[in-house]
Design an enzyme around this catalytic site. Structure first.
Site, PDB file in Angstrom:
ATOM      1  N   LYS A  40     -24.633 -45.687  -1.369  1.00 21.32           N
ATOM      2  CA  LYS A  40     -25.825 -45.319  -1.596  1.00 21.32           C
ATOM      3  C   LYS A  40     -26.301 -46.523  -2.623  1.00 21.32           C
ATOM      4  O   LYS A  40     -25.833 -47.033  -2.970  1.00 21.32           O
ATOM      5  CB  LYS A  40     -25.525 -43.376  -2.513  1.00 21.32           C
ATOM      6  CG  LYS A  40     -25.486 -42.759  -1.473  1.00 21.32           C
ATOM      7  CD  LYS A  40     -26.179 -42.219  -0.105  1.00 21.32           C
ATOM      8  CE  LYS A  40     -25.525 -41.491   0.267  1.00 21.32           C
ATOM      9  NZ  LYS A  40     -26.616 -40.841   1.529  1.00 21.32           N
ATOM     10  N   SER A  61     -27.572 -43.735   6.751  1.00 18.55           N
ATOM     11  CA  SER A  61     -28.360 -43.064   5.629  1.00 18.55           C
ATOM     12  C   SER A  61     -28.784 -44.456   4.810  1.00 18.55           C
ATOM     13  O   SER A  61     -29.923 -44.572   4.107  1.00 18.55           O
ATOM     14  CB  SER A  61     -26.963 -42.320   5.066  1.00 18.55           C
ATOM     15  OG  SER A  61     -27.828 -42.761   3.411  1.00 18.55           O
TER      16      SER A  61
END
Lengths: 163, 171
Positions: free
Chosen positions: A86, A44
């Site tokens: 993130k 990710s």
């Protein structure tokens, strides 16, 4: 006292044991509450953070301030060892959108130097509620529906990265 | 030479610590933890597993769940409301993938009703290979464990993600 025993335990073994216990406890507390070692799993955050690498988290980073756009954050999953990693894209109260892969904040294009290549991410204008943040990974080669991106609560942000 | 009393003290400390952990901790919570590890292990599938093995495995997986369940694991799996339905879904899913591995990354457990119902939030890493494509996914689930016929079984599963899609309902 044999040489090996002095080497292993020192001249005062009980002091050595005490020192080892204090050091072990200090390392545990620092690792758990301040700077946990983080094993990165998943693609990710490519190309910024690579799958399978180790980093050091920083749980104190947002104790006295709120996360800013562009900062990496650790988001709580369950327990003390598992976090999503993130990047903060949208702040509370802002309107976020993606058009042909470009990030728009309040209708204005925001450059993302950390993204490698182009993408087709599309997201209709969405208001980020108060007390929440819009987060996403840097790997835009993954289609948005398959990417773990979206809104997270401030209380679920456990910290950032130290290194 | 290390004095004998130092060894004695160290040994006594280790023994007391072990006894405190074993007797002072909550056995039911430890049982639930072990059950969750067994469930994750039961979901493991290797490419060489045959149809008979899969059928047995599906029943084994279903055995970890209550007779009446409410499972909403999320896409691509449908909501499941009974153990029989779960056997079918487990068999279909295990048959559809070449390999599957579920690894528990972390979990937190608390009582809803002491020694009768417990809530578990679990973070898992799922590695799946299907149609030649390998995927690694991270998920968080909320599980409710209940005691049924002296065994701890899962009564409900729902996504407990801390990142939600805009427009989706809150957690």
């Amino acid at each position: 006292m044999p040489t090996w025993s002095i080497w292993l335990w020192g001249r005062r073994p009980h002091v050595t044991l005490l020192r080892a216990a204090v050091l072990g406890t200090a390392l545990y507390l620092v690792g758990r509450y301040a700077f946990p070692p983080v094993h990165v799993s998943g693609l990710s955050m490519e190309p910024t953070v690579h799958d399978g690498t180790w980093r050091i988290g920083n749980k104190l980073k947002f104790h006295n301030r709120d996360p800013q756009r562009g900062e990496l954050v650790m988001i709580r999953m369950a327990g003390w060892h598992a976090y999503y990693l993130k990047r903060v894209l949208g702040l509370p109260g802002e309107t976020i959108a993606f058009r042909s892969g470009a990030l728009l904040i309040n209708g204005h294009v925001v450059p993302e130097p950390y993204v490698d290549g182009t993408s087709d991410w599309a997201l209709n204008p969405t208001r980020v509620p108060e007390g929440e943040y819009f987060v996403a990974g840097d790997n835009r080669a993954v289609p948005l529906p398959a990417h773990k991106a979206g809104l997270t609560r401030r209380s679920d942000i456990a910290g950032g990265l130290l290194w | 030479m290390v004095k004998s009393w130092t060894w004695g003290l160290l040994l006594a400390g280790v023994l007391l610590g072990g006894a405190w952990w074993w007797l002072g901790g909550d056995r039911d919570l430890r049982k639930i933890m072990r059950q969750s590890e067994r469930l994750a292990a039961a979901l493991h599938k290797t490419p060489d597993e045959g149809l008979l093995g899969l059928a047995t495995r599906s029943r084994e997986v279903a055995g970890f769940f209550a007779s009446k369940v409410a499972l909403t694991p999320g896409d691509p799996l449908p909501p499941i409301q009974s153990r029989d339905e779960l056997v079918t879904v487990a068999a279909t899913t295990l048959h559809a993938v070449s390999s599957l591995e579920v690894q528990i990354l972390d979990r937190e457990l608390s009582w809803i009703e002491p020694h009768q119902e417990a809530a578990m939030r679990v973070a898992v890493e799922v590695r799946v290979e299907a149609q030649g494509e390998r995927q690694k996914m991270l998920h968080t689930y909320d599980l409710k464990w209940i005691r049924e016929e002296e065994r701890w079984v899962v009564a409900s599963v729902q996504p407990g993600e801390s990142i939600r899609r805009p427009g989706a309902s809150g957690q």
